[in-house]
Design a protein around this motif. Structure first.
Motif, PDB file in Angstrom:
ATOM      1  N   PRO A 639       7.752  -1.922 -11.500  1.00  0.00           N
ATOM      2  CA  PRO A 639       7.780  -0.523 -11.058  1.00  0.00           C
ATOM      3  C   PRO A 639       8.199  -0.418  -9.591  1.00  0.00           C
ATOM      4  O   PRO A 639       7.848  -1.246  -8.751  1.00  0.00           O
ATOM      5  CB  PRO A 639       6.326  -0.062 -11.257  1.00  0.00           C
ATOM      6  N   GLU A 640       8.947   0.617  -9.308  1.00  0.00           N
ATOM      7  CA  GLU A 640       9.447   0.843  -7.961  1.00  0.00           C
ATOM      8  C   GLU A 640       9.404   2.336  -7.687  1.00  0.00           C
ATOM      9  O   GLU A 640       9.783   3.148  -8.536  1.00  0.00           O
ATOM     10  CB  GLU A 640      10.867   0.311  -7.841  1.00  0.00           C
ATOM     11  N   GLY A 641       8.902   2.707  -6.475  1.00  0.00           N
ATOM     12  CA  GLY A 641       8.875   4.112  -6.140  1.00  0.00           C
ATOM     13  C   GLY A 641       7.743   4.442  -5.199  1.00  0.00           C
ATOM     14  O   GLY A 641       7.186   3.562  -4.526  1.00  0.00           O
ATOM     15  N   ASP A 685       9.977  -5.296  -0.624  1.00  0.00           N
ATOM     16  CA  ASP A 685       8.974  -5.114   0.427  1.00  0.00           C
ATOM     17  C   ASP A 685       7.548  -5.235  -0.077  1.00  0.00           C
ATOM     18  O   ASP A 685       6.598  -5.143   0.725  1.00  0.00           O
ATOM     19  CB  ASP A 685       9.159  -3.748   1.090  1.00  0.00           C
ATOM     20  N   GLY A 686       7.342  -5.433  -1.370  1.00  0.00           N
ATOM     21  CA  GLY A 686       5.993  -5.547  -1.896  1.00  0.00           C
ATOM     22  C   GLY A 686       5.326  -4.193  -2.005  1.00  0.00           C
ATOM     23  O   GLY A 686       5.952  -3.181  -2.358  1.00  0.00           O
ATOM     24  N   VAL A 687       4.040  -4.169  -1.641  1.00  0.00           N
ATOM     25  CA  VAL A 687       3.236  -2.956  -1.743  1.00  0.00           C
ATOM     26  C   VAL A 687       2.888  -2.483  -0.335  1.00  0.00           C
ATOM     27  O   VAL A 687       2.369  -3.257   0.481  1.00  0.00           O
ATOM     28  CB  VAL A 687       1.952  -3.201  -2.555  1.00  0.00           C
ATOM     29  N   LYS A 688       3.172  -1.236  -0.080  1.00  0.00           N
ATOM     30  CA  LYS A 688       2.798  -0.621   1.189  1.00  0.00           C
ATOM     31  C   LYS A 688       1.964   0.609   0.903  1.00  0.00           C
ATOM     32  O   LYS A 688       2.246   1.353  -0.047  1.00  0.00           O
ATOM     33  CB  LYS A 688       4.032  -0.228   2.001  1.00  0.00           C
ATOM     34  N   SER A 689       0.947   0.809   1.718  1.00  0.00           N
ATOM     35  CA  SER A 689       0.115   1.992   1.530  1.00  0.00           C
ATOM     36  C   SER A 689      -0.423   2.456   2.875  1.00  0.00           C
ATOM     37  O   SER A 689      -0.565   1.664   3.815  1.00  0.00           O
ATOM     38  CB  SER A 689      -1.045   1.696   0.572  1.00  0.00           C
ATOM     39  N   ARG A 703      -3.482   1.201   7.392  1.00  0.00           N
ATOM     40  CA  ARG A 703      -2.140   0.854   6.942  1.00  0.00           C
ATOM     41  C   ARG A 703      -2.215  -0.548   6.329  1.00  0.00           C
ATOM     42  O   ARG A 703      -2.695  -1.485   6.963  1.00  0.00           O
ATOM     43  CB  ARG A 703      -1.136   0.852   8.091  1.00  0.00           C
ATOM     44  N   MET A 704      -1.695  -0.713   5.096  1.00  0.00           N
ATOM     45  CA  MET A 704      -1.795  -1.996   4.405  1.00  0.00           C
ATOM     46  C   MET A 704      -0.437  -2.382   3.832  1.00  0.00           C
ATOM     47  O   MET A 704       0.284  -1.544   3.285  1.00  0.00           O
ATOM     48  CB  MET A 704      -2.826  -1.907   3.280  1.00  0.00           C
ATOM     49  N   THR A 705      -0.113  -3.690   3.974  1.00  0.00           N
ATOM     50  CA  THR A 705       1.119  -4.231   3.400  1.00  0.00           C
ATOM     51  C   THR A 705       0.780  -5.524   2.673  1.00  0.00           C
ATOM     52  O   THR A 705       0.108  -6.396   3.240  1.00  0.00           O
ATOM     53  CB  THR A 705       2.165  -4.512   4.482  1.00  0.00           C
ATOM     54  N   VAL A 706       1.259  -5.645   1.421  1.00  0.00           N
ATOM     55  CA  VAL A 706       1.077  -6.868   0.639  1.00  0.00           C
ATOM     56  C   VAL A 706       2.461  -7.418   0.325  1.00  0.00           C
ATOM     57  O   VAL A 706       3.288  -6.734  -0.280  1.00  0.00           O
ATOM     58  CB  VAL A 706       0.300  -6.606  -0.664  1.00  0.00           C
ATOM     59  N   LEU A 723      -1.624 -10.477   2.893  1.00  0.00           N
ATOM     60  CA  LEU A 723      -2.140  -9.124   3.128  1.00  0.00           C
ATOM     61  C   LEU A 723      -2.173  -8.857   4.626  1.00  0.00           C
ATOM     62  O   LEU A 723      -2.665  -9.674   5.411  1.00  0.00           O
ATOM     63  CB  LEU A 723      -3.546  -8.984   2.537  1.00  0.00           C
ATOM     64  N   LYS A 724      -1.659  -7.725   5.003  1.00  0.00           N
ATOM     65  CA  LYS A 724      -1.733  -7.266   6.392  1.00  0.00           C
ATOM     66  C   LYS A 724      -2.374  -5.896   6.391  1.00  0.00           C
ATOM     67  O   LYS A 724      -1.895  -4.985   5.720  1.00  0.00           O
ATOM     68  CB  LYS A 724      -0.337  -7.201   7.012  1.00  0.00           C
ATOM     69  N   LEU A 725      -3.474  -5.757   7.138  1.00  0.00           N
ATOM     70  CA  LEU A 725      -4.235  -4.511   7.139  1.00  0.00           C
ATOM     71  C   LEU A 725      -4.506  -4.090   8.570  1.00  0.00           C
ATOM     72  O   LEU A 725      -5.038  -4.869   9.371  1.00  0.00           O
ATOM     73  CB  LEU A 725      -5.559  -4.697   6.386  1.00  0.00           C
ATOM     74  N   ASP A 726      -4.130  -2.892   8.886  1.00  0.00           N
ATOM     75  CA  ASP A 726      -4.455  -2.261  10.170  1.00  0.00           C
ATOM     76  C   ASP A 726      -5.300  -1.046   9.857  1.00  0.00           C
ATOM     77  O   ASP A 726      -4.859  -0.138   9.145  1.00  0.00           O
ATOM     78  CB  ASP A 726      -3.194  -1.844  10.920  1.00  0.00           C
TER      79      ASP A 726
END
Length: 748
Positions: A639-641, A685-689, A703-706, A723-726
């Protein structure tokens, strides 16, 4: 003197005998081939075509007058194929001698060996079977004469045909304008006639485009005023079908009248239909036929036909053990009128077996929407102008069946009332009563506008015991509580074209819920539908099975790491890649797990494997509102979007109950909640939220990036994922934060 006369008589007898013997024997010694040129010349004058006799011509009188001609061909027209119009390997004719002496013609035998006829229409539209007019010689007018013989007065000559044989004949019809061809081969026939007025008998067999046909027929004497008896039997493909006629023909000519009994029977209707589909003019054969057609069949009726009226009485049609009776009539003229009535008491269908390209724009539920009729859809029903049928055809069809037994119960009071007028069809009534005290009604009209056919009408359905109806249909409803699926009442309007089927102005009541809206289905290679439904209230808990009591903890399998050799499980969203849709649902009140959800809305479009969720919202659930929007693609693989979730709640008690979430502290202590969460999914880019939330006096900004996480195999790539979490947590008072979450914090 007497002796002299005697010598004269003897001499005369001898002379006469010699003359007769010469007349009988001499023709056998004549070379008739000398007359070929004259015969071919006369044929050319009569037909305008070249006649060629390639073989010998022979004629003899003893023991009976016999004529034989071999290798005859009649030329084709200019522009046709090189094949001649007619080709005959051999003709043999024999006439009985003694009847000739009394003025009668008795053809003992007339044989045609391998006659071949090649009929053709040229690309210019000219046919090859129309002959040029025979030139008429100029003759001087002579005195009027009075005929003295019966033949001259128009009486038929006394001719008897004992046997006409055709062996290995063939007829080929070719239309070079339409590129179609019909072939009749293996023609074998025997015909006999006592006179030109009959009686006649015929026994013939042919192969028509690969289908074997055999005919046996007899026709009585045509002379006189009495009706002529006629019998005929046609066998289709060696027993797959049989058609019989036993009747009479009266008043040959414009006042022709045919009457008699007609029958058709066979062991397997499906096999017969498959055979008939191969015949010319039957169209493309069906891919499959319903299994129930593979049964013995029988059709019988009495018929009376004239040039302007065909009437059918005492019709009985049987397929397997099911029989339908009826009658009908057709008036033929400038306007054609017909009437057909069919009826049956009880039809037992218990043993019948019934089962056995386009634009991708979703269908609209608006019956006026023109943009949903895509090019490249299914083939349209032929129509001309503003009429579905020729406008000079009118009539009625009526069907009444008291009961049909199927699947262990009865469908009763089946009625059909159809009227054809001015080229269109008016379905005045189609009704039936189904099990479970259920009733179905349909009425409407089939018309054509600018050559495009359509059907518009109204339908209604009611059931006092919906559970009984669903059980009869084979639907498993054992999981639905007994007190539900009891009653259903619905009515709607519908519109059907070759591209689109629509149900609109729908109003229905299911148990205590009211439903309104519409449905549409586009008739395309790729399924495409539209739905818009509004429900006033629905208690989902009342339709769901009771929750099973807990049986203890169940061990959860730990996902294996690095296992990339196994086939990934299909995505639960993969089904969304198989169709297109636009949808809009709304529910005023939904009860689920004891929680009342109000003002529910689901609105979006699924097109070309891309989901655009415009709104999935709950207006009020225990004081909270939820809204989700999303734009996703590649649903069956990775899935992408993007997606956005928004929540606004006075407290989280209702959300916790609905989702089964256990809150660490009472919901009232946590305070009001407001949340906005954005998600992004990308193979690269994986998962960004991102999360912006407030809970009481506390605010969380995160802010989270996987990365390095395969969205197609998340369990297999979890160990290498990064995992990167700010995050930033804010509260104006540490004491207030401690009190809000029961944190063991103390000053200094």
């Amino acid at each position: 003197m007497e002796q002299h006369v005697r010598k004269i008589l003897i001499g005369f007898a001898v002379t006469l005998t010699l003359i007769l013997l010469a007349a009988l024997i001499v023709p056998s010694f004549i070379d008739w081939n000398r007359f070929k040129a004259e015969i071919e010349s006369q044929a050319r004058l009569a037909t305008g075509r070249e006649l060629t006799i390639g073989g010998d011509i022979s004629f003899s009188v003893l023991p009976a007058p016999t004529l034989a001609v071999a290798d005859v061909a009649l030329a084709n027209i200019p522009g046709a194929s090189e094949t001649p119009l007619l080709r005959l390997k051999r003709l043999d004719a024999q006439i009985s001698l003694l009847p000739l002496l009394t003025g009668k013609i008795e053809i003992a035998r007339f044989d045609l060996q391998q006659p071949e006829i090649f009929l053709e229409i040229t690309p210019e539209g000219q046919n090859n079977w129309t002959f040029a007019a025979r030139p008429q010689a100029e003759e001087a007018p002579g005195p009027a004469t009075v005929p003295e013989t019966g033949e001259a007065n128009g009486a038929a000559p006394d001719i008897r045909l004992d046997e006409l044989n055709i062996r290995d004949g063939a007829v080929t019809y070719t239309n070079r304008q339409t590129d179609t061809q019909l072939q009749i081969t293996g023609i074998k026939a025997t015909l006999s006639a006592n006179s030109l007025q009959g009686p006649f008998t015929i026994d013939a067999s042919v192969t028509l485009n690969g289908t074997a046909l055999a005919l046996e027929s007899s026709v009585g004497n045509l002379a006189g005023t009495r009706a002529t008896p006629v019998t005929a039997t046609l066998d289709i493909d060696s027993g797959k079908g049989r058609i019989d006629f036993r009747g009479s023909v009266a008043d040959p000519g414009p006042a022709l009248r045919v009457s008699g009994a007609v029958g058709a029977s066979g062991k397997n209707l499906s096999a017969l239909l498959a055979t008939l589909s191969q015949l010319p003019g039957s169209g493309a054969p069906p891919a499959t036929l319903p299994p129930f057609l593979a049964q013995p069949y029988h059709l019988a009726f009495d018929m009376t036909a004239t040039s302007d009226l065909v009437r059918i009485r005492d019709l009985a049609a049987r397929l397997g053990d099911a029989t339908i009776n009826g009658s009908g009539a057709v008036e033929i003229g400038a306007d054609t009128n017909f009437e057909m009535l069919l009826s049956a008491n009880t039809l037992d269908l218990s043993n019948w077996q019934f089962a056995n390209t386009s634009s991708s724009k979703p269908a609209s539920t608006n019956p006026q929407a023109d943009d949903t009729a895509a090019n490249g859809g299914t083939a349209a029903i032929p129509a001309t102008g503003n009429s579905l049928l020729p406008e000079n055809i009118s009539g009625t069809v009526g069907v009444a069946v008291q009961a049909v037994k199927f699947n262990g119960d009865f469908v009763r009071d089946i009625a059909l009332d159809l009227q054809i007028a001015k080229g269109n069809a008016n379905l005045r009534n189609l009704s039936l009563n189904l099990p479970g005290s259920s009733k179905f009604r349909l009425s409407g009209a089939a018309v054509a506008t600018d050559g495009k056919p359509s059907f518009g009408g109204r339908m209604s359905f009611s059931s006092e015991s919906l559970r009984q109806l669903l059980a009869w249909s084979g639907t498993d409803i054992s999981a639905v509580p007994e007190e539900r699926l009891r009653r259903l009442n619905a009515k709607a309007e519908l519109n059907v074209t070759p591209e689109l089927a629509q149900i609109y102005a729908l109003t229905a009541t299911l148990d205590s819920s009211s439903v309104s809206g519409g449905l549409a289905y586009a008739l395309r290679a790729r399924p495409s539908f539209g739905v818009e439904l509004k429900i006033d209230q629905l208690n989902a808990d009342a339709y769901l099975p009771a929750a099973a009591p807990p049986q203890g903890a169940t061990a959860t399998a730990k996902p294996k790491s690095g296992g990339t050799g196994k086939t990934a499980e299909p995505s639960p969203l993969a089904i969304l890649d198989s169709f297109d849709s636009n949808f809009k649902f709304s529910v005023d009140a939904l009860t689920y797990q004891g929680v009342v959800l109000k003002a529910l809305t689901l609105n979006g479009t699924l097109l070309d494997r891309q989901l655009q969720l415009a709104q999935a919202a709950i207006g009020d659930v225990a004081g909270a509102s939820i809204n989700l929007r999303a734009d996703l693609k590649a649903l069956s693989s990775v899935p992408e979007g993007t997606a956005r979730l928004q929540l606004d709640a006075k407290n989280l008690a209702g959300i916790a109950t609905l989702t089964g979430l256990k809150l660490p502290v009472p919901a009232a202590q946590l305070g009001a909640a407001k949340l906005t969460a954005d998600f992004g999914l990308s193979p690269a880019d994986g998962v960004k939220s991102s999360l912006d939330a407030t809970l009481g006096g506390t605010r969380l900004d995160a802010r989270m990036t996987v990365t390095q996480l395969s969205l197609s195999e998340p369990a297999a790539t979890l160990e290498r994922a990064q995992l990167k979490l700010d995050a930033k947590l804010e509260n104006a008072s540490l004491a207030a934060l401690s009190k809000q979450f029961n944190l063991p914090l103390a000053p200094g």
